[in-house]
Scaffold this motif. Structure first.
Motif, short mmCIF file in Angstrom:
data_model
loop_
_atom_site.label_atom_id
_atom_site.label_comp_id
_atom_site.label_asym_id
_atom_site.label_seq_id
_atom_site.Cartn_x
_atom_site.Cartn_y
_atom_site.Cartn_z
N GLY B 76 -10.98 -73.10 -31.49
CA GLY B 76 -11.30 -71.85 -32.21
C GLY B 76 -11.95 -72.15 -33.55
N HIS B 77 -11.39 -73.11 -34.29
CA HIS B 77 -11.93 -73.41 -35.62
C HIS B 77 -13.32 -74.04 -35.52
N LEU B 78 -13.53 -74.88 -34.50
CA LEU B 78 -14.86 -75.50 -34.29
C LEU B 78 -15.89 -74.40 -34.04
N PHE B 79 -15.50 -73.43 -33.19
CA PHE B 79 -16.42 -72.31 -32.88
C PHE B 79 -16.74 -71.57 -34.18
N HIS B 80 -15.69 -71.34 -34.98
CA HIS B 80 -15.86 -70.62 -36.25
C HIS B 80 -16.81 -71.40 -37.17
N ALA B 81 -16.62 -72.72 -37.26
CA ALA B 81 -17.45 -73.56 -38.15
C ALA B 81 -18.91 -73.48 -37.69
N ARG B 82 -19.12 -73.53 -36.37
CA ARG B 82 -20.50 -73.50 -35.87
C ARG B 82 -21.15 -72.13 -36.16
N GLU B 83 -20.35 -71.05 -35.95
CA GLU B 83 -20.89 -69.70 -36.21
C GLU B 83 -21.34 -69.59 -37.67
N LEU B 84 -20.60 -70.22 -38.60
CA LEU B 84 -20.90 -70.10 -40.03
C LEU B 84 -21.98 -71.10 -40.45
N GLY B 236 -2.99 -68.13 -31.19
CA GLY B 236 -3.22 -66.76 -30.70
C GLY B 236 -3.75 -65.88 -31.82
N GLU B 237 -3.13 -66.00 -33.03
CA GLU B 237 -3.58 -65.17 -34.17
C GLU B 237 -5.03 -65.51 -34.51
N TYR B 238 -5.37 -66.82 -34.54
CA TYR B 238 -6.75 -67.20 -34.93
C TYR B 238 -7.74 -66.69 -33.89
N GLU B 239 -7.35 -66.83 -32.60
CA GLU B 239 -8.24 -66.31 -31.54
C GLU B 239 -8.42 -64.80 -31.69
N PHE B 240 -7.33 -64.13 -32.07
CA PHE B 240 -7.37 -62.66 -32.23
C PHE B 240 -8.39 -62.31 -33.33
N MET B 241 -8.30 -63.03 -34.48
CA MET B 241 -9.21 -62.75 -35.61
C MET B 241 -10.65 -63.06 -35.20
N LEU B 242 -10.85 -64.19 -34.49
CA LEU B 242 -12.21 -64.56 -34.06
C LEU B 242 -12.72 -63.53 -33.04
N ASN B 243 -11.79 -63.00 -32.24
CA ASN B 243 -12.18 -62.00 -31.24
C ASN B 243 -12.76 -60.78 -31.94
N GLY B 247 -16.17 -61.90 -31.34
CA GLY B 247 -16.08 -61.67 -29.90
C GLY B 247 -15.60 -62.90 -29.14
N TYR B 248 -14.86 -63.77 -29.82
CA TYR B 248 -14.36 -65.00 -29.17
C TYR B 248 -13.26 -64.60 -28.18
N PRO B 249 -13.18 -65.21 -26.96
CA PRO B 249 -12.19 -64.78 -25.94
C PRO B 249 -10.76 -65.00 -26.42
N TYR B 250 -9.86 -63.99 -26.20
CA TYR B 250 -8.46 -64.07 -26.65
C TYR B 250 -7.60 -64.38 -25.43
N GLU B 251 -7.30 -65.73 -25.18
CA GLU B 251 -6.66 -66.13 -23.93
C GLU B 251 -5.14 -66.24 -24.03
N GLN B 252 -4.61 -66.17 -25.27
CA GLN B 252 -3.18 -66.55 -25.42
C GLN B 252 -2.24 -65.39 -25.10
N GLY B 253 -2.75 -64.22 -24.68
CA GLY B 253 -1.90 -63.04 -24.40
C GLY B 253 -0.68 -63.35 -23.56
N PRO B 254 -0.85 -63.77 -22.27
CA PRO B 254 0.32 -64.00 -21.41
C PRO B 254 1.27 -65.04 -22.00
N SER B 255 0.71 -66.07 -22.63
CA SER B 255 1.60 -67.11 -23.19
C SER B 255 2.50 -66.52 -24.25
N LEU B 256 1.95 -65.65 -25.11
CA LEU B 256 2.79 -65.11 -26.19
C LEU B 256 3.83 -64.16 -25.62
#
Lengths: 262, 287, 265, 220
Positions: B76-84, B236-243, B247-256
């Motif tokens: 997630g953070h790598l994706f964020h770094a690349r987007e910025l 999950g929280e970071y994916e949620f914020m990126l989502n 629009g980053y995919p939020y996959e951690q739903g069932p796990s949480l």
């Protein structure tokens, strides 16, 4: 460079001199008999003799580990503390003819373990009873090692499980599953994120500094006991510095904090 | 089965109950909402505050065993770094972290990013840097002495990002540490940040396994660590914020969801155990 | 490819056999344990080999680049082999003493700076008894932050007095260590509680592997991981029945453990 | 003579190395040639201990080899360990043959075995903790004494605070959990950290002076 010392390290160098001086002075006073510090009881260490006695009585082995201990890492000092307690336990095991199995983690400490245990058996006058096969290397990676120790505990139905050294996630694996072999469990570590698991799952737990003090505590010789007395002085110094710093900061005086940052 | 014996249930029944409780939400998700903690929020905000061209170190210091928690955080953070548009220097001080770092970079930067034009300009992967905390100290003092080549053997002198821009800790704008033990965030504090101007010069954000978070709290309150992604919930929280942001995919739903049921079950065990225990003690029975 | 399919079968079988250990130590979990130990020994050898070579040989300023001073540590490391000799066994202590010395020096400097001085600095600097401090995100007015700071200072000092070795825990010190003991119990409770999530997430990771992994080969032939689970479970059941039929191999019942000894500390 | 070679020289070496590192950290300026020399010295640690990995493997193979030849207890499982060692060694050597330098890292076959086979066992054993943390909580979190009750109460509050469902039940739980982590937990951890630091430094001092029993202790 200030007064010849690298930036930001002046205060820590002064503190190092103070702590080391306190240790050495207390050690010297106690060694030369000018002072007789008395150590409070550490339940975990007193229980080792009881554990070895139980193992002899039940005719079942003692399993001993020093966690993910090695000498090439920053927590090497916990491994050394664990090996020192291993020496003490091995001496008792030799005296009571109990079988002690030790599981080294890092291969770098295999020779050290053989050295410490062999000397212990010699001190107990049972040098021929020492068997290198009781030091079982299990591969040197965290979870294969933990699962290997677990399997050995349950196959041998150990009467006592002793864990002294640096532990990570495997602390609870060993102490919770080890409970169901019916063994007395004594465990100590200075990895503060794992102490909670030993406190919950083991019968006796050594907390942080108690593991470091174990060697001196068990040796009962005045020199080492003196250094424990010195460590109390160092703690008083830390407390005094903390109170002083907090009060000065509250009063708006930043002299001490500036010195710390020097 | 007298009341007292509920404090003595055989552990194997508890294990079966736990297995069932965690499996249900994985097979049919319950979609429970998740609160965003401020530890994760600070990681997101600090990364957002960086400007394009800043250099961020992505350090993969974990093994496959803690992958469920660390990998989604790092990706997630790598994706964020690349987007910025940040310049990423990725590496691993754990031998087992090297292949995982490579995999994460391939997912974010493309299958063979090491042959793309970007490589050497805005992204570099050094792979495994040996020496544990000693390696970190050397890397902070002078990046080229810590390791002369990148993950595929090309010398650092051929990579402009390493040759001209990222030579020592003074050039780091952010150190993102994906950690699960030692060497980890505390060694970065001690052997890199501590030696090069403290938290203001080399800010550290940590994505850690939840177990190690309680141990690093005093480094967080002292500001040496700026923000923390706390285990799976942090991921999950970071994916949620990126989502929301990208629009980053939020996959951690069932796990949480499974997390929540697991926690409730353990709480029930504790309550059960104590009720049984108190009843036997009040009846004067042996505890 | 075929070995990806083998990896899937291996993954499922190994996972189920290890979980069978939760019921009882059995031949299947024992087999996985012994295989894993064997691989781990080679894995450790490989990582230590890599670390040593990439430090001493590969790279411009190392042996590859003509800097032969690095042969000295290599020769010193061969002294470890005296472990196998009866007469010169003690010579292994030389490489160990060099490493322990280096780590001792690094540890002492690191501990004083980061684990004592930085902690005292932080207690003083980040916890102003008055005025906004780093506690803002705990919420509440400045007054609450002040109270938090006071609690923090008192708690960390009393917890430190718990570690006094040579003073009787009586009088003022007795009260302080009592409070310190409760602070430590709160610390361990918080540490324990905050890790439950991590442990469950690891188990979730494994269950998602078992439930969600799929393998499709070129011919579109699909294999789901959970097809394989029943096969592995049947193996465990067969083994369990076989163990029950051979009672003598069962290890002796552990003698009842004496009542949990009261901690005399 | 033998006591000097066996004990005093190793102790002296440890003492000298320790002093060199302390002096380097405090007195040698970063970047000066002397300082770079000590950085290289720390670099030798990985090289000096390298052969220990070989010794570990030999000890393991000898233990299981003897067990097999003597048909000792569980000897059938010893053969599995030996087969495991041989197969992984073959893969590692094959990896070097095609990849060149490294045994473990960046050699395709070894990292395949590691990621596809080894990692499953690693992750599964680690996940056993989910079961153990549940049974330990059930068995040990009892209102036995006042102290144990503090442990239980704080642990349960953390459980509620950290789980997403806790935040849904009452938004106070996450705040309590954060407070517990930031105030009592941090304070306790700070005291433990300082205690360990002092204990570790004085243990090193005792060991450098040869007073600490056990490894290189006074008896030799």
């Amino acid at each position: 460079m200030i007064y010849g010392i690298n930036d930001g390290l002046v205060a820590s160098f002064v503190l190092l001199i103070v702590v080391v001086a306190e240790g050495l002075i207390a050690l010297y006073l106690s060694r030369t008999g000018r002072a007789h510090p008395k150590i409070r009881k550490i339940a975990g260490l007193e229980a080792i003799e009881e554990a070895v006695g139980r193992a002899t009585e039940m005719g079942r082995p003692i399993t001993y580990t020093t966690g993910l201990g090695g000498i090439r890492d920053q927590v090497y000092y916990q491994t050394i503390a664990g090996l020192n307690i291993l020496g003490y336990t091995a001496e008792l095991a030799a005296k009571y003819n109990a079988r002690l199995i030790y599981f080294p983690y890092d291969p770098t400490i295999i020779p050290m373990a053989v050295d410490v245990m062999e000397q212990a058996y010699i001190r107990a006058g049972k040098s021929e009873a020492f068997n290198r096969d009781n030091i079982q290397y299990l591969g040197g990676d965290q979870f294969p090692w933990a699962f290997g120790v677990l399997g050995a505990m349950h196959r041998e139905q150990s009467a006592a499980n002793i864990h002294m050294g640096p532990f990570w996630a495997e602390s609870l694996i060993l102490s919770e599953s080890g409970f169901y072999t019916g063994a007395i469990q004594i465990a100590g570590t200075a990895n503060y994120h794992q102490i909670a698991f030993f406190v919950v799952a083991a019968d006796y737990a050594l907390i942080g500094e108690e593991l470091m003090a174990a060697g001196a505590y068990l040796s009962k010789d005045p020199t080492s006991i003196g250094s424990l007395w010195g460590s109390d002085w160092a703690k008083i110094t830390s407390i005094a510095l903390t109170i002083l710093a907090v009060l000065l900061t509250a009063a708006g005086v930043t002299a001490l904090l500036d010195f710390f940052a020097l | 089965m007298s009341i007292g014996s509920i404090s003595k249930i055989d552990r194997r029944y508890l294990y079966i109950l736990l297995f069932i409780a965690v499996s249900i939400p994985l097979l049919s998700p319950l979609k429970l909402p998740i609160p965003i903690g401020e530890h994760a929020k600070r990681v997101y905000d600090l990364t957002e505050s960086l400007t394009a061209g800043d250099i961020v170190i992505e350090s993969f210091d974990f093994g496959p065993s803690t992958r469920p928690e660390n990998y989604p955080q790092a990706k997630g953070h790598l994706f964020h770094a690349r987007e910025l548009g940040l310049k990423v220097v990725a590496l691993a001080f754990w031998p087992s972290g090297a292949p995982i770092g490579e995999e994460a970079l391939r997912e974010v930067y493309g299958a063979d990013f090491e042959h793309s034009s970007e490589y050497g300009q805005t992204v570099v992967y050094l792979g495994y840097v040996p020496g544990n905390e000693v390696g970190m100290q050397t890397f902070g003092d002078d990046t080229s002495t810590a390791k002369g080549t990148d993950h595929w053997g090309t010398s650092l002198t051929d990579l402009p990002l390493m040759r001209d821009e990222c030579r020592s800790a003074e050039d780091f704008d952010l150190w993102a540490e994906w950690a699960s033990g030692t060497p980890g965030e505390q060694q970065v504090i001690q052997f890199v940040q501590g030696r090069h101007g403290g938290p203001s010069a080399v800010p550290i954000v940590v994505g850690a396994t939840a177990v190690s978070v309680s141990g690093m709290m005093n480094f967080y309150t002292s500001g040496q660590i700026y923000g923390i992604l706390n285990g799976l919930a942090g991921a999950g929280e970071y994916e949620f914020m990126l989502n929301i942001g990208y629009g980053y995919p939020y996959e951690q739903g069932p796990s949480l969801d499974a997390q929540s049921l697991g926690h409730v079950l353990i709480l029930a065990f504790i309550v059960l155990g104590n009720i049984g225990y108190l009843l036997t003690r009040s009846k004067g029975g042996k505890s | 490819m075929l070995y990806d399919l083998f990896a899937l079968f291996f993954g499922v079988f190994v996972t189920v056999f290890i979980y069978s250990f939760l019921w009882k130590e059995n031949p299947l979990s024992r087999a996985v344990e012994h295989l894993f130990v064997g691989w781990a020994a080679v894995y450790t050898l490989a990582t230590m080999y890599d670390a040593a070579l990439s430090q001493a040989i590969w790279g411009a300023e190392r042996i590859e680049g003509g800097n032969y001073i690095w042969i000295i540590p290599i020769l010193i490391s061969f002294m470890y082999f005296f472990f196998f000799s009866k007469k010169y066994f003690y010579l292994y202590r030389y490489p160990v003493s060099i490493v322990v010395g280096i780590m001792a020096g690094m540890m002492i400097c690191g501990m004083i700076q980061s684990n004592i001085l930085a902690q005292i600095q932080s207690t003083a600097r980040d916890l102003p008894l008055v005025g906004a401090g780093v506690w803002d995100y705990v919420g509440g007015s400045t007054f609450i932050q002040g109270v938090n700071s006071l609690i923090f200072v008192v708690a960390s000092i009393t917890a430190l007095t718990f570690f006094f070795f040579t003073w009787e825990h009586k009088g003022v010190l007795g009260i302080s260590t009592k409070i310190g003991r409760y602070v430590l119990m709160a610390t361990f409770g918080a540490a324990y509680g905050s890790t439950v999530m991590a442990r469950i997430s690891l188990f979730i990771g494994r269950l998602r592997f078992l439930y969600e992994t799929t393998y499709t080969d070129e011919a579109g032939w699909l294999v789901n991981a959970w097809y394989i689970i029943p096969i592995a479970v049947i193996c465990v059941i067969i083994m369990a029945l076989w163990m029950r039929s051979r009672p003598e191999e069962k290890p002796a019942e552990p003698a009842p453990k004496p009542e949990k000894p009261k901690s005399k500390g | 003579m033998s006591l000097v070679v066996k004990r005093y020289i190793p102790l002296a070496i440890t003492f000298v190395m320790g002093i060199i590192m302390v002096i380097a950290t405090y007195f040698l300026e970063i970047g000066s040639p002397a300082r770079d020399a000590t950085t290289l010295l720390t670099g030798t640690v990985d090289v000096i201990v390298a052969t220990a990995g070989v010794i570990g493997l030999i000890v393991l193979l000898r233990h299981h080899g003897v067990n097999v030849s003597r048909r000792g207890k569980y000897w059938k499982y010893s053969t599995i360990t030996i087969i495991g060692v041989i197969t992984y060694l073959i893969v590692a050597v094959y990896g070097v043959a095609i990849q060149g330098r490294y045994l473990m890292v960046a050699s395709e076959p070894v990292s395949w075995v590691y990621n596809q086979l080894y990692a499953h066992m690693d992750a599964t054993i680690f996940s056993l903790l989910a079961f153990f943390i549940a049974s330990a909580a059930y068995r040990a979190f009892r209102l036995r004494s006042l102290e144990a009750s503090v442990l239980l109460l704080v642990g349960a509050l953390m459980l509620l605070g950290r789980a997403p469902i806790g935040g849904v039940m009452w938004e106070g739980f996450p705040n309590i959990a954060t407070w517990l982590l930031n105030v009592p937990n941090s304070a306790g951890m700070r005291a433990i950290t300082i205690g360990i630091a002092i204990g570790a430094i004085l243990l090193a001092i005792r060991q450098l002076m040869g007073v600490e029993r056990g490894y290189l202790g006074p008896e030799r």
